[in-house]
Design an enzyme around this catalytic site. Sequence first.
Site, PDB file in Angstrom:
ATOM      1  N   ASN A 199       0.874  -1.175   0.000  1.00 13.64           N
ATOM      2  CA  ASN A 199       0.000   0.000   0.000  1.00 13.64           C
ATOM      3  C   ASN A 199       0.911   1.225   0.000  1.00 13.64           C
ATOM      4  OD1 ASN A 199      -1.785   2.052   0.516  1.00 13.64           O
ATOM      5  ND2 ASN A 199      -2.262   1.408   2.611  1.00 13.64           N
ATOM      6  N   TRP A 200       1.017   1.854  -1.165  1.00  9.09           N
ATOM      7  CA  TRP A 200       1.950   2.988  -1.285  1.00  9.09           C
ATOM      8  C   TRP A 200       1.399   4.257  -0.638  1.00  9.09           C
ATOM      9  CZ3 TRP A 200       4.181   2.914  -7.014  1.00  9.09           C
ATOM     10  CH2 TRP A 200       4.807   1.668  -7.233  1.00  9.09           C
ATOM     11  N   GLU A 252      -6.729   4.444   7.888  1.00  7.13           N
ATOM     12  CA  GLU A 252      -6.544   5.875   7.604  1.00  7.13           C
ATOM     13  C   GLU A 252      -7.783   6.456   6.917  1.00  7.13           C
ATOM     14  OE1 GLU A 252      -2.727   5.430   5.706  1.00  7.13           O
ATOM     15  OE2 GLU A 252      -1.843   4.977   7.663  1.00  7.13           O
ATOM     16  N   GLU A 264      -5.095  -5.165  10.628  1.00  5.47           N
ATOM     17  CA  GLU A 264      -4.062  -4.163  10.866  1.00  5.47           C
ATOM     18  C   GLU A 264      -4.357  -3.435  12.176  1.00  5.47           C
ATOM     19  OE1 GLU A 264      -2.155  -2.872   6.922  1.00  5.47           O
ATOM     20  OE2 GLU A 264      -3.966  -1.695   7.153  1.00  5.47           O
ATOM     21  N   SER A 266       3.714  -2.387  10.426  1.00  4.21           N
ATOM     22  CA  SER A 266       5.165  -2.448  10.657  1.00  4.21           C
ATOM     23  C   SER A 266       5.767  -3.794  10.264  1.00  4.21           C
ATOM     24  CB  SER A 266       5.498  -2.101  12.107  1.00  4.21           C
ATOM     25  OG  SER A 266       5.091  -0.768  12.393  1.00  4.21           O
ATOM     26  N   GLY A 280       2.895  -1.119   4.307  1.00  3.28           N
ATOM     27  CA  GLY A 280       2.953   0.290   3.961  1.00  3.28           C
ATOM     28  C   GLY A 280       4.382   0.718   3.704  1.00  3.28           C
ATOM     29  N   GLY A 281       5.036   1.227   4.744  1.00  3.48           N
ATOM     30  CA  GLY A 281       6.378   1.800   4.600  1.00  3.48           C
ATOM     31  C   GLY A 281       7.364   0.923   3.847  1.00  3.48           C
TER      32      GLY A 281
HETATM   33  C1  PEP Z   1      -0.587   0.080   6.293  1.00  7.17           C
HETATM   34  O1  PEP Z   1      -0.828   1.263   6.412  1.00  7.17           O
HETATM   35  O2  PEP Z   1      -1.386  -0.654   5.674  1.00  7.17           O
HETATM   36  C2  PEP Z   1       0.610  -0.450   6.919  1.00  7.17           C
HETATM   37  C3  PEP Z   1       0.623  -1.699   7.290  1.00  7.17           C
HETATM   38  O3  PEP Z   1       1.640   0.436   7.107  1.00  7.17           O
HETATM   39  P1  PEP Z   1       3.096   0.087   7.708  1.00  7.17           P
HETATM   40  O4  PEP Z   1       3.566  -1.165   7.040  1.00  7.17           O
HETATM   41  O5  PEP Z   1       3.926   1.279   7.328  1.00  7.17           O
HETATM   42  O6  PEP Z   1       2.929  -0.088   9.159  1.00  7.17           O
END
Ligand code: PEP
Length: 253
Positions: free
Chosen positions: A12-13, A102, A170, A216, A237-238
């Site tokens: 997920n960018w 979000e 999540e 994360s 995400g990141g």
């Molecule tokens: C996300 O927002 O779907 C996510 C899992 O972000 P991150 O991997 O950065 O925690």
Amino acid sequence: MTASRRPLIAGNWKMNGLSADGVALATAIADKLKGAGDVSFEMLVCPPFTLISRVADAISGSGIKLGAQDCHTAEKGAHTADISAAMLKDLGCDYVIVGHSERRTDHGETNELVHAKAEAALSAGLDVVICIGETEAERDAGKTLDVNGAQIAGSVPGHAKAANTVIAYEPVWAIGTGRTPTNDEVQEVHAYIRAELAKKVGESEAGAMRILYGGSMKPTNATDLIALADVDGGLIGGASLQADDFWGIGESC
Ligand code: PEP
């Protein structure tokens, strides 16, 4: 992870990437997948709307699936700045994420709205990734299972099938923070989600439906998370913004 459910590694960018870096990232991931040949996992990238068309070209022929991060409930009409599931399908998308925390937080999306978006996506012929997860306050109050159960009950269409629907668990407090639940805690919630899904879509579809962990996830913790019995991949995400990290998570399958 169970042999009968093919792991899904989904990136997920979010609101990241201009043309040049988005295309470079997509190309780098596509090159890795092409170089690897047959892999045991499915890979999905979900760029922002503005990059979908360019990323579609960059990953063409690689086997990487393409997704968007949201859609409207309606097929078309007077909804300024919104994007319908049919438009995403038309752009070449295979998947759409709905109900990301979000969106739930920034845009006040309710379970009812997420359910309607999932219905719109399935009607348009897209596969859907439905996100759920508790906040830190809810976890601290001992409400984790109740909150996730209510989100499954409210957000997942009753006719959803394992072939067209993926759940992403999540924990909101783990997103972008570097913190994760323990492996035991993750497995406990995933097993509970699968049991709640069975009430909604039936035992057989629930048993075959993929439940991703998100929050994360990195190459350093992915192996242990994805090895858990009811974890069928990750929503990332990141770490999905770095080709090496994203690929490293895939390799941990
Ligand atoms: C996300 O927002 O779907 C996510 C899992 O972000 P991150 O991997 O950065 O925690």
